[in-house]
Design a protein around this motif. Structure first.
Motif, PDB file in Angstrom:
ATOM      1  N   MET A   1       0.844  -1.185   0.000  1.00 46.09           N
ATOM      2  CA  MET A   1       0.000   0.000   0.000  1.00 46.09           C
ATOM      3  C   MET A   1       0.884   1.241   0.000  1.00 46.09           C
ATOM      4  O   MET A   1       1.981   1.221   0.538  1.00 46.09           O
ATOM      5  N   PRO A   2       0.363   2.318  -0.557  1.00 40.18           N
ATOM      6  CA  PRO A   2       1.150   3.550  -0.549  1.00 40.18           C
ATOM      7  C   PRO A   2       1.220   4.153   0.853  1.00 40.18           C
ATOM      8  O   PRO A   2       0.373   3.895   1.708  1.00 40.18           O
ATOM      9  N   ARG A   3       2.250   4.958   1.053  1.00 39.60           N
ATOM     10  CA  ARG A   3       2.410   5.645   2.329  1.00 39.60           C
ATOM     11  C   ARG A   3       1.261   6.634   2.540  1.00 39.60           C
ATOM     12  O   ARG A   3       0.746   7.216   1.585  1.00 39.60           O
ATOM     13  N   THR A   4       0.901   6.840   3.802  1.00 36.72           N
ATOM     14  CA  THR A   4      -0.154   7.781   4.159  1.00 36.72           C
ATOM     15  C   THR A   4       0.387   9.203   4.079  1.00 36.72           C
ATOM     16  O   THR A   4       1.376   9.521   4.742  1.00 36.72           O
ATOM     17  N   PRO A   5      -0.229  10.069   3.261  1.00 40.43           N
ATOM     18  CA  PRO A   5       0.280  11.437   3.159  1.00 40.43           C
ATOM     19  C   PRO A   5      -0.069  12.264   4.399  1.00 40.43           C
ATOM     20  O   PRO A   5      -1.121  12.081   5.015  1.00 40.43           O
ATOM     21  N   VAL A   6       0.850  13.158   4.736  1.00 43.67           N
ATOM     22  CA  VAL A   6       0.608  14.151   5.776  1.00 43.67           C
ATOM     23  C   VAL A   6       0.513  15.485   5.051  1.00 43.67           C
ATOM     24  O   VAL A   6       1.477  15.902   4.401  1.00 43.67           O
ATOM     25  N   PRO A   7      -0.641  16.166   5.109  1.00 43.11           N
ATOM     26  CA  PRO A   7      -0.764  17.443   4.394  1.00 43.11           C
ATOM     27  C   PRO A   7       0.158  18.503   4.989  1.00 43.11           C
ATOM     28  O   PRO A   7       0.402  18.524   6.195  1.00 43.11           O
ATOM     29  N   VAL A   8       0.660  19.378   4.117  1.00 43.23           N
ATOM     30  CA  VAL A   8       1.517  20.478   4.550  1.00 43.23           C
ATOM     31  C   VAL A   8       0.661  21.731   4.646  1.00 43.23           C
ATOM     32  O   VAL A   8       0.011  22.136   3.681  1.00 43.23           O
ATOM     33  N   THR A   9       0.648  22.348   5.829  1.00 40.40           N
ATOM     34  CA  THR A   9      -0.097  23.580   6.066  1.00 40.40           C
ATOM     35  C   THR A   9       0.838  24.766   5.885  1.00 40.40           C
ATOM     36  O   THR A   9       1.902  24.815   6.517  1.00 40.40           O
ATOM     37  N   ALA A  10       0.444  25.697   5.031  1.00 43.28           N
ATOM     38  CA  ALA A  10       1.269  26.887   4.789  1.00 43.28           C
ATOM     39  C   ALA A  10       1.134  27.856   5.963  1.00 43.28           C
ATOM     40  O   ALA A  10       0.030  28.126   6.434  1.00 43.28           O
ATOM     41  N   ILE A  11       2.274  28.352   6.421  1.00 47.73           N
ATOM     42  CA  ILE A  11       2.294  29.376   7.465  1.00 47.73           C
ATOM     43  C   ILE A  11       2.244  30.733   6.770  1.00 47.73           C
ATOM     44  O   ILE A  11       3.027  30.997   5.853  1.00 47.73           O
ATOM     45  N   THR A  12       1.316  31.591   7.195  1.00 54.47           N
ATOM     46  CA  THR A  12       1.177  32.901   6.571  1.00 54.47           C
ATOM     47  C   THR A  12       1.366  34.005   7.602  1.00 54.47           C
ATOM     48  O   THR A  12       1.252  33.766   8.816  1.00 54.47           O
ATOM     49  N   ARG A  13       1.635  35.184   7.128  1.00 55.03           N
ATOM     50  CA  ARG A  13       1.817  36.337   8.022  1.00 55.03           C
ATOM     51  C   ARG A  13       0.521  36.751   8.699  1.00 55.03           C
ATOM     52  O   ARG A  13       0.546  37.385   9.750  1.00 55.03           O
TER      53      ARG A  13
END
Length: 109
Positions: A1-13
């Motif tokens: 099975m494929p690896r479970t993705p962890v979403p990347v959250t963008a840090i904003t000002r």
């Protein structure tokens, strides 16, 4: 099975809400889209047991596989880890967890 993705959250000002954590998946493990400016937050939900994550390093040195990097997270503690240079960790950062009590979040800086 494929690896479970962890979403990347963008840090904003203007501010960024904390994302939902991804539960550790000890069967499929995890992958994060890595541009070299990603920071991983790992929380250990165990009340008594330290847990370990393993960061897979890409490439070879003198024809030999590079030993993966491990980080131990104390019980009831969190650690920020990163950033991860793409020449060492690749564009798809592979992370293995030793227990589902590890909770993962990723942030783009």
């Amino acid at each position: 099975m494929p690896r479970t993705p962890v979403p990347v959250t963008a840090i904003t000002r203007t501010g960024t809400a904390a994302p939902a954590e991804t539960n550790g998946d000890t069967v499929n493990n995890h992958v994060i889209s890595n541009n070299g400016r990603v920071v991983l937050l790992v929380r250990n939900a165990s009340e008594s047991t330290p847990r370990t994550i393993t960061l897979r390093v890409r490439g070879l040195i003198d024809g030999q596989t590079v030993t993966p990097r491990t980080v131990t997270i104390p019980a009831e503690a969190s650690r920020y880890i990163g950033p991860f240079p793409t020449d060492s960790y690749g564009g798809a950062l592979e992370i293995d967890v030793d227990n589902a009590e590890l909770k993962l979040s990723a942030f783009g800086i």
